[in-house]
Design a protein around this motif. Structure first.
Motif, mmCIF file in Angstrom:
data_model
loop_
_atom_site.group_PDB
_atom_site.id
_atom_site.type_symbol
_atom_site.label_atom_id
_atom_site.label_comp_id
_atom_site.label_asym_id
_atom_site.label_seq_id
_atom_site.Cartn_x
_atom_site.Cartn_y
_atom_site.Cartn_z
ATOM 1 N N GLY A 298 0.796 -1.218 0.000
ATOM 2 C CA GLY A 298 0.000 0.000 0.000
ATOM 3 C C GLY A 298 0.826 1.262 0.000
ATOM 4 N N PHE A 299 2.149 1.158 -0.129
ATOM 5 C CA PHE A 299 3.001 2.341 -0.166
ATOM 6 C C PHE A 299 4.287 2.007 -0.903
ATOM 7 C CE2 PHE A 299 4.412 0.029 3.522
ATOM 8 C CZ PHE A 299 5.786 0.174 3.512
ATOM 9 N N THR A 300 4.964 3.039 -1.362
ATOM 10 C CA THR A 300 6.264 2.891 -2.026
ATOM 11 C C THR A 300 7.243 3.866 -1.394
ATOM 12 O OG1 THR A 300 5.678 4.517 -3.734
ATOM 13 C CG2 THR A 300 5.208 2.183 -4.202
ATOM 14 N N ILE A 301 8.515 3.516 -1.478
ATOM 15 C CA ILE A 301 9.579 4.371 -0.949
ATOM 16 C C ILE A 301 10.548 4.669 -2.081
ATOM 17 C CG2 ILE A 301 11.524 4.514 0.651
ATOM 18 C CD1 ILE A 301 9.973 2.856 2.607
ATOM 19 N N THR A 302 10.784 5.952 -2.309
ATOM 20 C CA THR A 302 11.658 6.400 -3.390
ATOM 21 C C THR A 302 12.861 7.128 -2.800
ATOM 22 O OG1 THR A 302 9.717 6.685 -4.822
ATOM 23 C CG2 THR A 302 11.771 7.720 -5.532
ATOM 24 N N THR A 303 14.028 6.776 -3.284
ATOM 25 C CA THR A 303 15.258 7.457 -2.860
ATOM 26 C C THR A 303 15.508 8.644 -3.786
ATOM 27 O OG1 THR A 303 16.160 5.355 -2.094
ATOM 28 C CG2 THR A 303 17.703 7.181 -2.385
ATOM 29 N N GLU A 304 15.565 9.832 -3.217
ATOM 30 C CA GLU A 304 15.757 11.048 -4.008
ATOM 31 C C GLU A 304 17.235 11.299 -4.261
ATOM 32 O OE1 GLU A 304 13.160 12.236 -5.233
ATOM 33 O OE2 GLU A 304 11.616 11.382 -3.936
ATOM 34 N N THR A 305 17.507 12.200 -5.188
ATOM 35 C CA THR A 305 18.888 12.500 -5.559
ATOM 36 C C THR A 305 19.669 13.155 -4.428
ATOM 37 O OG1 THR A 305 18.134 14.601 -6.509
ATOM 38 C CG2 THR A 305 18.316 12.711 -7.996
ATOM 39 N N ASP A 306 18.969 13.854 -3.514
ATOM 40 C CA ASP A 306 19.660 14.517 -2.415
ATOM 41 C C ASP A 306 19.870 13.602 -1.217
ATOM 42 O OD1 ASP A 306 17.054 14.269 -1.691
ATOM 43 O OD2 ASP A 306 16.752 16.354 -1.089
ATOM 44 N N GLY A 307 19.548 12.302 -1.375
ATOM 45 C CA GLY A 307 19.747 11.356 -0.288
ATOM 46 C C GLY A 307 18.559 11.192 0.629
ATOM 47 N N SER A 308 17.500 11.955 0.429
ATOM 48 C CA SER A 308 16.300 11.814 1.250
ATOM 49 C C SER A 308 15.421 10.694 0.703
ATOM 50 C CB SER A 308 15.518 13.128 1.285
ATOM 51 O OG SER A 308 15.084 13.472 -0.027
ATOM 52 N N PHE A 309 14.404 10.352 1.460
ATOM 53 C CA PHE A 309 13.495 9.268 1.098
ATOM 54 C C PHE A 309 12.062 9.801 1.123
ATOM 55 C CE2 PHE A 309 17.287 7.412 2.841
ATOM 56 C CZ PHE A 309 17.547 6.312 2.027
ATOM 57 N N THR A 310 11.294 9.429 0.099
ATOM 58 C CA THR A 310 9.899 9.854 -0.005
ATOM 59 C C THR A 310 9.002 8.636 0.074
ATOM 60 O OG1 THR A 310 10.518 11.746 -1.382
ATOM 61 C CG2 THR A 310 8.204 11.091 -1.391
ATOM 62 N N VAL A 311 8.066 8.674 1.020
ATOM 63 C CA VAL A 311 7.090 7.600 1.196
ATOM 64 C C VAL A 311 5.781 8.052 0.549
ATOM 65 C CG1 VAL A 311 5.859 6.150 2.844
ATOM 66 C CG2 VAL A 311 8.200 6.891 3.344
ATOM 67 N N ARG A 312 5.298 7.253 -0.388
ATOM 68 C CA ARG A 312 4.044 7.574 -1.078
ATOM 69 C C ARG A 312 3.050 6.437 -0.874
ATOM 70 N NH1 ARG A 312 8.009 9.359 -4.791
ATOM 71 N NH2 ARG A 312 7.895 11.606 -5.216
ATOM 72 N N GLY A 313 1.848 6.798 -0.544
ATOM 73 C CA GLY A 313 0.798 5.808 -0.324
ATOM 74 C C GLY A 313 -0.434 6.490 0.241
ATOM 75 N N VAL A 314 -1.596 5.905 -0.025
ATOM 76 C CA VAL A 314 -2.844 6.525 0.415
ATOM 77 C C VAL A 314 -2.911 6.567 1.940
ATOM 78 C CG1 VAL A 314 -5.357 6.335 0.380
ATOM 79 C CG2 VAL A 314 -4.046 5.830 -1.688
ATOM 80 N N ARG A 315 -2.636 5.437 2.573
ATOM 81 C CA ARG A 315 -2.771 5.389 4.028
ATOM 82 C C ARG A 315 -1.713 6.221 4.756
ATOM 83 N NH1 ARG A 315 -3.620 -0.774 5.731
ATOM 84 N NH2 ARG A 315 -2.139 -1.115 4.009
ATOM 85 N N PRO A 316 -0.417 6.082 4.430
ATOM 86 C CA PRO A 316 0.556 6.921 5.152
ATOM 87 C C PRO A 316 0.290 8.417 4.991
ATOM 88 C CG PRO A 316 1.678 5.159 3.973
ATOM 89 C CD PRO A 316 0.256 5.143 3.516
ATOM 90 N N GLU A 317 -0.054 8.833 3.778
ATOM 91 C CA GLU A 317 -0.288 10.260 3.561
ATOM 92 C C GLU A 317 -1.541 10.727 4.293
ATOM 93 O OE1 GLU A 317 -0.184 11.274 -0.562
ATOM 94 O OE2 GLU A 317 1.680 10.195 -0.948
ATOM 95 N N LEU B 36 2.804 3.612 11.433
ATOM 96 C CA LEU B 36 3.736 3.457 10.315
ATOM 97 C C LEU B 36 4.626 2.224 10.506
ATOM 98 C CD1 LEU B 36 4.828 7.177 9.775
ATOM 99 C CD2 LEU B 36 3.219 5.852 8.401
ATOM 100 N N ALA B 37 5.020 1.959 11.759
ATOM 101 C CA ALA B 37 5.848 0.783 12.019
ATOM 102 C C ALA B 37 5.074 -0.495 11.749
ATOM 103 C CB ALA B 37 6.356 0.812 13.457
ATOM 104 N N ARG B 38 3.800 -0.534 12.165
ATOM 105 C CA ARG B 38 2.988 -1.724 11.908
ATOM 106 C C ARG B 38 2.730 -1.934 10.420
ATOM 107 N NH1 ARG B 38 0.130 0.132 16.543
ATOM 108 N NH2 ARG B 38 -1.418 1.126 15.177
#
Length: 489
Positions: free
Chosen positions: A355-374, A395-397
């Protein structure tokens, strides 16, 4: 000034959800009766519905900003907030809903067709709904979720069976006025018709609609004249009728050249090559017009057109023309596939979909995308430590912590969820159970102080006492050893 509008831009705002309530039940002789905060109401949605009585988008032209009602907040004594009223906008039949970049969202054809274009936000849960075995008296509540906010474009494509096309002043308006009850503006100058006109034609047991499209000229498909604005009104027409002026006095104009020019524009616009055509050579009541019609008729029939010599003034040949229209319309209706009711499409989530994806950005940060987390982040009050701790547990669960670690995130890295940014601390929440404390606080978020805690001070005192007892025992042993030496001497 024309009162017909067939393209508007709407700025939509669905209602926000109401906030949940934080409340503790209080009663005489019961100072702490448990949480009783109610849930917030859902925000109102914005929907479009096709109404046959609406023929233009004029109302939206003057009122382009649309906002639905917000949900009401919850209250104590388990009182839920009221839901915001849904807003229903009536649009004409044939309205196409699309985004500002041209992506089509819905093609609304048929009376009663409904499309929810902006969904209202969910109401936040009160602390009574958030209570569980470990968190028996939550000191926080969820915030209401913001409603959808977007801009859409409404385009009207007239739904007609027959479309009349031709040069300005060819007699299209006069023709539709005598074969139907439509009363368009008629005058002896070009571009009299500034808006499409619709008329209903009844012939014996046949009933069909005819659209009078404003005059086309060479270059209409590229924006010249009025063609680019109104060519879309013939996209849904099953039959096209070329209305040719046989009595024009303009140099270089004749029925064959006019048809070639109009066909070139239709071909350039695209999507209309498969529609059956008829040719109505108009104004044969004029002597020169009748002679020209008889001259060009063999050439047009050789191209495969069915040609009708008509006169809107004397109504000559109109009966044969309308019967031919009805024949083609009935043939197209029979060839069309039967209409099916709208199907409800259910798309279940895949078994291995988190239900979510994690993308590594060029600046070293991480973006979490998903309906429930957002959504969870939007509903969290970040001024309340207990609410932040509850978000971290959720989020941990869900598996966000583990997936961030597998993606290579290190403590202190920037993690972005929706519009919020966090410094990731993996050991702070993952695998750590919630320990109740003061309402509105979470001991896992408390900053470590230099001052020793009570437990640490108690342990230190016990250690000192043990050490003191050991020292006393050691001194006694030394004294006994000295006495033994004296006795030996």
């Amino acid at each position: 000034m024309a009162t017909f509008v067939d393209r508007v831009v709407l700025h939509l705002q669905a209602g926000d959800g109401g906030h949940g309530c934080v409340s503790i039940h209080r009663e005489k002789f019961k100072p702490f009766g448990g949480p009783d905060g109610g849930n917030g109401g859902h925000g109102g949605s914005v929907s479009l519905v096709v109404d046959p009585q609406v023929t233009t988008l004029l109302d939206f032209h003057f009122h382009p900003h649309v906002k639905a009602d917000n949900g009401k907040g919850g209250a104590g004594s388990n009182r839920d907030g009221a839901n915001g009223h849904n807003l229903v906008l009536k649009v004409p039949n044939g309205t196409v809903v699309q985004t500002t970049d041209g992506t089509v969202l819905a093609d609304m054809v048929g009376a009663g067709t409904t499309f929810e274009v902006a969904r209202g936000g969910r109401g936040g849960r009160g602390n009574a709904s958030l209570a569980n075995a470990k968190r028996k008296a939550p000191g926080f509540a969820e915030l209401g979720e913001p409603g959808d906010q977007l801009d859409i474009v409404l385009e009207l494509k007239s739904v007609a069976d027959v479309g009349l096309v031709g040069f300005p002043s060819a007699g299209k308006s006069s023709l539709i006025s005598v074969i139907s009850a439509a009363k368009p503006k008629i005058a002896d100058y070009p571009f009299t018709t500034l808006v499409p006109n619709l008329g209903v034609v009844r012939m014996d047991n046949h009933t069909f609609t005819v659209a009078d499209v404003p005059g086309l000229i060479p270059g209409a498909a590229t924006g010249k004249g009025l063609g680019l604005e109104f060519l879309r009104h013939i996209e849904r027409c099953a039959v096209l009728v070329h209305v040719i002026d046989s009595a024009t006095l303009e140099p270089g104009r004749d029925p064959v050249a006019d048809i070639d020019a109009i066909e070139a524009e239709l071909s350039q616009y695209g999507g209309l090559t498969d529609r059956p055509r008829l040719v109505a050579v108009n104004k044969v009541d004029v002597p020169d017009g009748r002679d020209l019609a008889e001259i060009v008729r063999p050439d047009l029939e050789e191209r495969g057109y069915r040609v009708f010599e008509v006169s809107a003034a004397t109504r000559e040949g109109l009966r044969e023309l309308t019967y031919a229209m009805a024949e083609l319309v009935e043939a197209e209706r029979k060839a069309a596939p039967p209409a099916e009711p709208t199907r409800i499409v259910i798309r279940p989530m895949a078994v291995d979909d988190d239900g979510f994806t994690i993308t590594t950005e060029t600046d070293g940060s991480f973006t979490v995308r998903g309906v429930r987390p957002e959504r969870w982040v939007k509903q969290t009050n970040f001024d309340n430590d207990e609410a932040v701790g509850y978000l971290a547990d959720r989020l941990a669960r869900l598996g966000v912590e583990d997936k961030l670690a597998k993606a290579g995130a290190q403590p202190g890295d920037l993690v972005r969820i929706g519009e919020r940014e966090f410094d990731w601390q993996p050991t702070l929440f993952a695998g750590v159970d919630f320990v109740p404390g003061n309402r509105g606080t979470d001991i896992r978020l408390e900053e470590k102080s230099n001052r020793a805690s009570a437990a640490e001070r108690l342990a230190a005192r016990k250690a000192r006492r043990v050490r003191s007892a050991d020292e006393v025992g050691a001194d006694a042993s030394d004294d006994e050893a000295i006495d033994d030496e004296d006795d030996a001497e």
